[in-house]
Scaffold this active site. Structure first.
Site, short mmCIF file in Angstrom:
data_model
loop_
_atom_site.label_atom_id
_atom_site.label_comp_id
_atom_site.label_asym_id
_atom_site.label_seq_id
_atom_site.Cartn_x
_atom_site.Cartn_y
_atom_site.Cartn_z
N GLU A 443 -14.96 60.38 82.31
CA GLU A 443 -16.04 60.62 83.29
C GLU A 443 -17.24 59.78 82.84
O GLU A 443 -17.92 60.12 81.89
CB GLU A 443 -16.38 62.12 83.30
CG GLU A 443 -17.28 62.56 84.41
CD GLU A 443 -17.64 64.05 84.32
OE1 GLU A 443 -17.77 64.59 83.20
OE2 GLU A 443 -17.78 64.68 85.38
N ASN A 481 -17.45 69.66 84.15
CA ASN A 481 -17.86 70.92 83.54
C ASN A 481 -18.77 71.74 84.45
O ASN A 481 -18.77 72.96 84.40
CB ASN A 481 -18.57 70.66 82.20
CG ASN A 481 -17.56 70.21 81.15
OD1 ASN A 481 -16.36 70.36 81.33
ND2 ASN A 481 -18.04 69.64 80.06
#
Ligand SMILES: CC(C)(COP(=O)(O)OP(=O)(O)OC[C@H]1O[C@@H](n2cnc3c(N)ncnc32)[C@H](O)[C@@H]1OP(=O)(O)O)[C@@H](O)C(=O)NCCC(=O)NCCSC(=O)CC(=O)CCCCCCCCCCCCC(=O)O
Ligand SMILES: NC(=O)C1=CN([C@@H]2O[C@H](COP(=O)(O)OP(=O)(O)OC[C@H]3O[C@@H](n4cnc5c(N)ncnc54)[C@H](O)[C@@H]3O)[C@@H](O)[C@H]2O)C=CC1
Length: 719
Positions: A443, A481
């Site tokens: 990411e 997340n």
């Protein structure tokens, strides 16, 4: 289309649909006409089929699978004349011959290829099976056992192996077309009868092989239906005459191609490519920006993540300097790297030679100064903003002016870290997932000053080290997340309200997640979340205790803290949400002590428990996370829904046959998704994650398919 020329008695047919010569309707029609022309032309003595440009053919045009029926001629119709021709037909393969591309080659009497060519049947990866004779012809060429391996795995087979298996007749090193022509001329006059695969018999491998393979495939490709259908089709090649086998293959193909799994897997194939085409708010994008070369790299911190990241770099041939704060930590990190390399060799994922080569490009140091000459640094020290800023300030002084500085932070603001340097344009997040050597997602997080060149460099690096890089903007916890937070929070609320952790995990695993939420928490370590929660609360001036039930009016559940305070840290302590017998063991058993702890917790806070269905478990966890996904899209943190789907597939193992959470929402119909989220918001007003996303509300009124969301978002920037 397909081009035709007669070169001194050799019909040279070129599949022409760059870049990969997918077998669209035009190509199939062109190929059929060209074969007919070669057949009818008395001057033609032999035929060569090749692909325009770098590839032979990547197979059927996947875009033609959805919706409307495949227009005739199909690949089998187009190739029938190759099969029946008395003139030798040679497939001259450069680049890839995949799926239908390989099927075309299997209709030919001979196959030659370049040393770097690859062949394979990757259809299982897009939810179908080789439907143009692949499951019937390959066993006739290389036998049942190897066919099962190739077709159920979808793996690409390199030229050398293809030659050994008998798929290729020869590897050639000069120009592939010229080589094809010479080869074809050399076999003129030899009877092609023995080369026609339909005429061959498949050896009887016995039904036990298939029973064993069904069990293996069910375990290895849990939840996927295509590999099981492939087995049925291959078994038919053994049990039925050729034509009946072909009919059976087609029947199975038709069932698969209209399945939800095929639709989702094909969406995923294109989503991965759409996601790779990144764009910054400035308009700079993957087409306009060029990466800087990365010849050498540095990694700071050789802990859980740093050691794994260094491993990714050195196994991709990038000389890397691994820096630790002291010798003791450094040795521990190097041991991890060496242990993982040994493990890969033991599992036959690499040869001992490759492992030695990787370790030979690893340098170690306890001095940041040793990074003065590297092209790119990835910092992976503790998740502590002050420490990271201190390191970036030092790196700014030590490193060359062109060096790109990356952080593996999982939550901290990229701009704040960049402010510690005078090269904010060269600071970027490269967020890997644990275990970094295994998990495919990278990411990449841009800050407000990160340059397009920097982004291009980390995106290219991701591809080079065999990751799937996705670009996202900076925000608290980024995309993966941030979406995980409401998902995990709902799991805890469900447990408070009456579902056991084991029921929650079962529902998720039945859905297709590789592991339930609670097993994942045990794997990561419950103490990590415990510390993060305490730290985050402290930053906001809040003292968390296990009695905390609300924070600033927001419902929280700190059951995990209760477990940590009882010494249940997860796998590392031998018990967490599950019991593992002893520390480090992986076999998870439900634990009555955990259920008692939950009972006690609920009694203490007078929480009424009820029976909770697996449907409710899935809806609450998934919709809470999907709602967050829409908020992320709405804020422009990602520019397209495909980014989110790829993040969940490669970061958390969302099953490809479900296409990613945003695709899943699309399949549920957004008006239903929105209605359910509004209902949950009414029922659970103390959870901010149920506040419906404005973008979702807007999209739910339109009924637009996922492929059209991005244009709506772009045309309505103020939602
Ligand atoms: C080939 C690759 C390895 C190349 O990789 P790379 O160089 O990294 O480039 P990419 O970026 O991946 O690709 C470049 C570009 O090409 C596009 N593309 C690639 N492959 C295809 C393809 N097969 N079809 C369409 N487009 C393709 C890709 O998207 C890129 O474009 P962009 O998206 O615009 O950037 C790699 O590309 C690769 O792995 N490709 C896929 C290979 C694959 O999966 N092949 C198998 C295809 S399925 C197949 O062949 C099926 C068969 O076996 C035969 C079908 C039998 C049909 C029988 C007819 C019966 C019909 C009855 C059905 C009735 C029901 C009904 O239809 O309604
Ligand atoms: N553990 C995980 O699952 C994930 C962690 N991250 C992030 O990665 C980073 C590292 O996390 P982990 O590897 O888990 O931590 P860790 O605690 O396992 O390793 C951190 C390492 O950094 C070293 N270190 C500390 N200060 C240093 C300094 N000044 N110079 C050199 N080395 C120093 C420590 O000695 C330690 O070995 C954190 O930012 C974390 O948020 C990101 C994704 C997943």
């Amino acid at each position: 289309m397909a081009n035709y020329r007669n070169k001194g008695g050799v019909a040279v047919i070129e599949l022409n649909n760059p870049p990969v010569n997918a077998l669209s309707f035009e190509v199939r029609s062109g190929l059929m006409n060209a074969l007919k022309r070669a057949h009818d032309d008395k001057d033609v003595k032999c035929i060569v089929i090749h692909g325009k440009g770098k590839n032979f053919s990547a197979g059927a045009d996947i875009k033609e699978f959805g919706g409307t029926k495949q227009q005739k001629p199909w690949i089998t119709d187009a190739c029938r004349l190759a099969d029946e021709s008395s003139k030798p037909v040679v497939a001259a393969i450069a680049g890839t011959a995949l799926g239908g591309g390989l099927e075309v080659a299997l209709f030919c009497h001979y196959r030659i290829g370049t040393p770097s060519c690859r062949v394979g049947f990757p259809e299982v990866q897009i939810g179908v099976l080789p439907g143009a004779g692949g499951t019937q012809r390959l066993p006739r060429l290389i036998g049942v056992k190897h066919s099962i391996d190739m077709i159920t795995s979808g793996r690409h087979v390199m030229a050398e192996e293809a030659l050994k298996l008998g798929i290729l007749d020869k590897i050639v090193t000069d120009d592939i077309i010229e080589e094809g022509i010479q080869f074809a001329k050399s076999v003129v006059g030899i009877d092609v009868g023995g080369r026609i695969l339909r005429n061959r018999k498949v050896e009887d491998a016995g039904s036990k092989v298939f029973d064993d393979e069904i069990s293996r495939v069910k375990k290895k490709y849990k939840g996927y239906i295509a590999p099981l259908f492939c087995l049925k089709a291959i078994q038919a090649s053994m049990q039925l005459p050729y034509d009946a086998g072909m009919e059976q293959e087609l029947k199975l193909f038709q069932q698969l191609v209209s399945s939800g799994q095929a639709k989702a897997q094909q969406y995923t194939f294109f989503a991965e490519r759409i996601s790779a085409r990144w764009q910054l708010p400035s308009g700079a994008n993957s087409q306009t920006a060029s990466p800087l070369p990365v010849k050498t790299a540095g990694v700071i911190g050789a802990g859980t993540m740093g050691a794994g990241i260094a491993l990714c770099l050195i196994t991709s041939g990038i000389p890397t300097v691994l820096v630790e704060q002291d010798q003791k930590f450094l040795e521990k990190g190097v041991k991890t790297v060496e242990g993982d390399l040994r493990g890969s060799v033991a599992l036959k994922k690499m040869t001992a030679e490759q492992a030695n080569k990787a370790i030979s490009v690893l340098k170690t140091s306890v001095n940041l100064e040793d990074l003065h000459d590297v092209d790119l640094v990835i910092e992976a020290v503790y998740e502590n903003l002050a420490l990271k800023k201190e390191i970036f300030a030092k790196l700014d002084k030590i490193c060359k002016s062109k060096t790109i500085l990356c952080t593996n932070t999982s939550s901290l603001d990229i701009d704040t870290i960049a402010e510690a340097t005078k090269r904010r344009d060269k600071v970027v997040g490269t967020h890997f997932f644990a275990p970094a050597y295994i998990m495919k997602l990278q990411e990449n997080v841009y800050g407000k000053d990160t340059s397009a060149e920097t982004v291009a460099t980390v995106m290219a690096l991701g591809k080079r080290i065999r990751k799937v890089p996705v670009l996202v903007g900076t925000c608290d916890s980024f995309v993966a997340n941030r979406m995980l937070h409401p998902y995990a929070t709902e799991a805890l609320f469900l447990v408070e309200e009456g579902a056991s952790p084991y029921e929650v995990d079962q529902a998720l695993e039945d859905f297709g997640m590789p592991m339930g939420m609670f097993r994942v928490s045990d794997l990561s370590g419950l103490d990590i979340g415990y510390k993060v929660r305490k730290e985050a609360a402290k930053r906001r001036g809040i003292e968390l205790t296990s009695d905390t039930r609300f924070v600033n009016g927001e419902r929280v559940c700190l059951l995990a803290n209760v477990l940590v305070e009882k010494g249940r840290l997860g796998i590392k302590s031998g018990k967490g949400w599950y019991n593992y017998g002893s520390p480090g063991k992986r076999e998870a058993t439900p634990d009555p002590e955990v259920l008692d702890t939950i009972e006690e917790y609920c009694r203490k806070y007078d929480i009424k428990k009820r029976k909770i269905s697996s449907q409710e478990i899935l809806e609450r966890m998934q919709l809470a996370m999907i709602n967050e996904g829409f908020k992320i899209l709405e804020e422009g943190i990602v520019s397209k829904p495909e980014d989110i789907d790829i993040i969940w597939i490669y970061g958390f193992g969302w099953p490809k046959y479900m296409g990613g959470p945003m695709f899943y929402a699309n399949e549920m119909k957004l008006k239903n998704v929105y209605r359910k989220i509004r209902d949950f918001h009414q029922n659970y007003p103390f959870s901010i994650h149920w506040t419906p996303s404005k973008l979702l509300a807007r999209l739910s009124e339109t009924d637009l398919p996922i492929s059209k969301w991005t244009s709506l978002i772009n045309s309505n920037s103020k939602l």
